[in-house]
Design an enzyme around this catalytic site. Sequence first.
Site, PDB file in Angstrom:
ATOM      1  N   GLU A 137       0.846  -1.185   0.000  1.00  0.00           N
ATOM      2  CA  GLU A 137       0.000   0.000   0.000  1.00  0.00           C
ATOM      3  C   GLU A 137       0.886   1.241   0.000  1.00  0.00           C
ATOM      4  O   GLU A 137       1.908   1.292   0.655  1.00  0.00           O
ATOM      5  CB  GLU A 137      -0.917   0.010   1.227  1.00  0.00           C
ATOM      6  N   ALA A 234      13.676   1.253  12.535  1.00  0.00           N
ATOM      7  CA  ALA A 234      13.061   1.185  13.861  1.00  0.00           C
ATOM      8  C   ALA A 234      11.870   2.134  13.941  1.00  0.00           C
ATOM      9  O   ALA A 234      11.853   3.182  13.296  1.00  0.00           O
ATOM     10  CB  ALA A 234      14.090   1.533  14.935  1.00  0.00           C
ATOM     11  N   CYS A 242      -1.790  -6.606   6.227  1.00  0.00           N
ATOM     12  CA  CYS A 242      -1.055  -7.804   5.797  1.00  0.00           C
ATOM     13  C   CYS A 242      -0.191  -8.418   6.886  1.00  0.00           C
ATOM     14  O   CYS A 242      -0.393  -9.573   7.272  1.00  0.00           O
ATOM     15  CB  CYS A 242      -0.196  -7.472   4.576  1.00  0.00           C
ATOM     16  N   LYS A 302       0.611   3.542   7.621  1.00  0.00           N
ATOM     17  CA  LYS A 302       1.855   3.962   6.979  1.00  0.00           C
ATOM     18  C   LYS A 302       1.531   5.143   6.085  1.00  0.00           C
ATOM     19  O   LYS A 302       0.356   5.501   5.896  1.00  0.00           O
ATOM     20  CB  LYS A 302       2.483   2.820   6.167  1.00  0.00           C
ATOM     21  N   ARG A 309      -6.283  -0.030   9.118  1.00  0.00           N
ATOM     22  CA  ARG A 309      -6.386  -1.382   9.667  1.00  0.00           C
ATOM     23  C   ARG A 309      -5.107  -1.733  10.433  1.00  0.00           C
ATOM     24  O   ARG A 309      -4.008  -1.608   9.905  1.00  0.00           O
ATOM     25  CB  ARG A 309      -6.636  -2.389   8.547  1.00  0.00           C
TER      26      ARG A 309
END
Length: 421
Positions: A137, A234, A242, A302, A309
């Site tokens: 994604e 990190a 996923c 992200k 999700r």
Amino acid sequence: MGHNVLCVDNDSRKITMLSEGKCPIYEPGLEELIQRNMAEKRLNFTSDIARAVAESDVVFIAVPTPPQVDGSVDLSYIEEVSREIAESLTSSCGYKVIVDKSTVPVSTGSKVMQTIKTYASEGVDFDVVSNPEFLREGCAVSDLLHPDRIVIGSDSPRAMKVMKQVYQSFDAPILETDLHSAELIKHAANSFLALKISYINAVSAVCERSGADVELVAAGLGLDKRISSHFLRAGLGYGGSCFPKDVKGFIHISDALGVPFDLLKEVERINQRQMERFLNRIRERLWVLRNKKIAVWGLAFKQNTDDIRESVSIKLCRRMDEEQAIVRAYDPQAAANASRGLADTHVEICRDMYECVRDAEVLVIATEWEEFACADFGRVRELMHLPVIFDGRNLLEAESVVRAGFEYHSVGRRSAYPAKN
């Protein structure tokens, strides 16, 4: 790539949007790709699965495979669409290749084949193939057009020949495997990447205690060609649709086969501890969270997606809200989804990242959006009540934010403080 594609979904709202050239999710470059191929009359959308099966040579199954409470994979959508495909097949349809694109446990393809045989009419001619997708994604279009590899799993030379024709225009190595091996590759790949993330996060804890810099350690590891630098960043831990699901799924698959994968269980535990360690550091700085004003930049799991999700940021907001902190959050794309996902909390979703930090005692950076790195931190300093930043993604350069007057805390690196007058 020149193929004629008919996309099917049972969500009429999505089909309507797509038919108008609008994308129902945020993914850079995808809407333009849809509109261009619609204009060239190679891409169409329908809710009629029977029509799609009848008109197609190859039928891709790309439905959700969500996790269940015990970590196993919910295959009800796969079973349902397999039945619908079967009921649409007739002997007059000609040969069909049914391709499982969804991430599924090993042996699912055999069950798809059995389901189609059970529900289809006599004399249908078909094969089942596993062709796992590896799209990320946020950069899915680029990953689609320039894949690292294409995996095709089939026990039928005839089906393999058809699939190689589908992918003949792609410049990527094709790995031909049996059906079961292809199914296992996706779970194994995602679990290994999750392992790398948990590994560097475990190293970051050692760095914080010892005064080392995790980014320098990661750079040293990444220069080793056997390891590479990918997924050695990190942060708050992995999330999304996923990695958490596939790690759980692989653990469940291994347990069911009688070969417990204890290493992956520790990968999960490290990932869960990472957010707790970060939250503990915020607690230590503020003493108590109750009634403290905390700004959170980033809600998507992200950057470059509106997907929340398994977002670590959402979990962090919930935890701080439970401790009665006053939480305000901002995300450039995921605000609408986050509003629904946090509807049962007191978290306020802001429309502007600067308004989000007004009077805040801590700014938490939870998603690595580029606009956060480019923010005017002089203005942010003026708006905040206390100049404290906790960077959960190591997005910012410590020197620049310290020059702007901030106390800066990141992951696996020394905290930095402005010089005293």
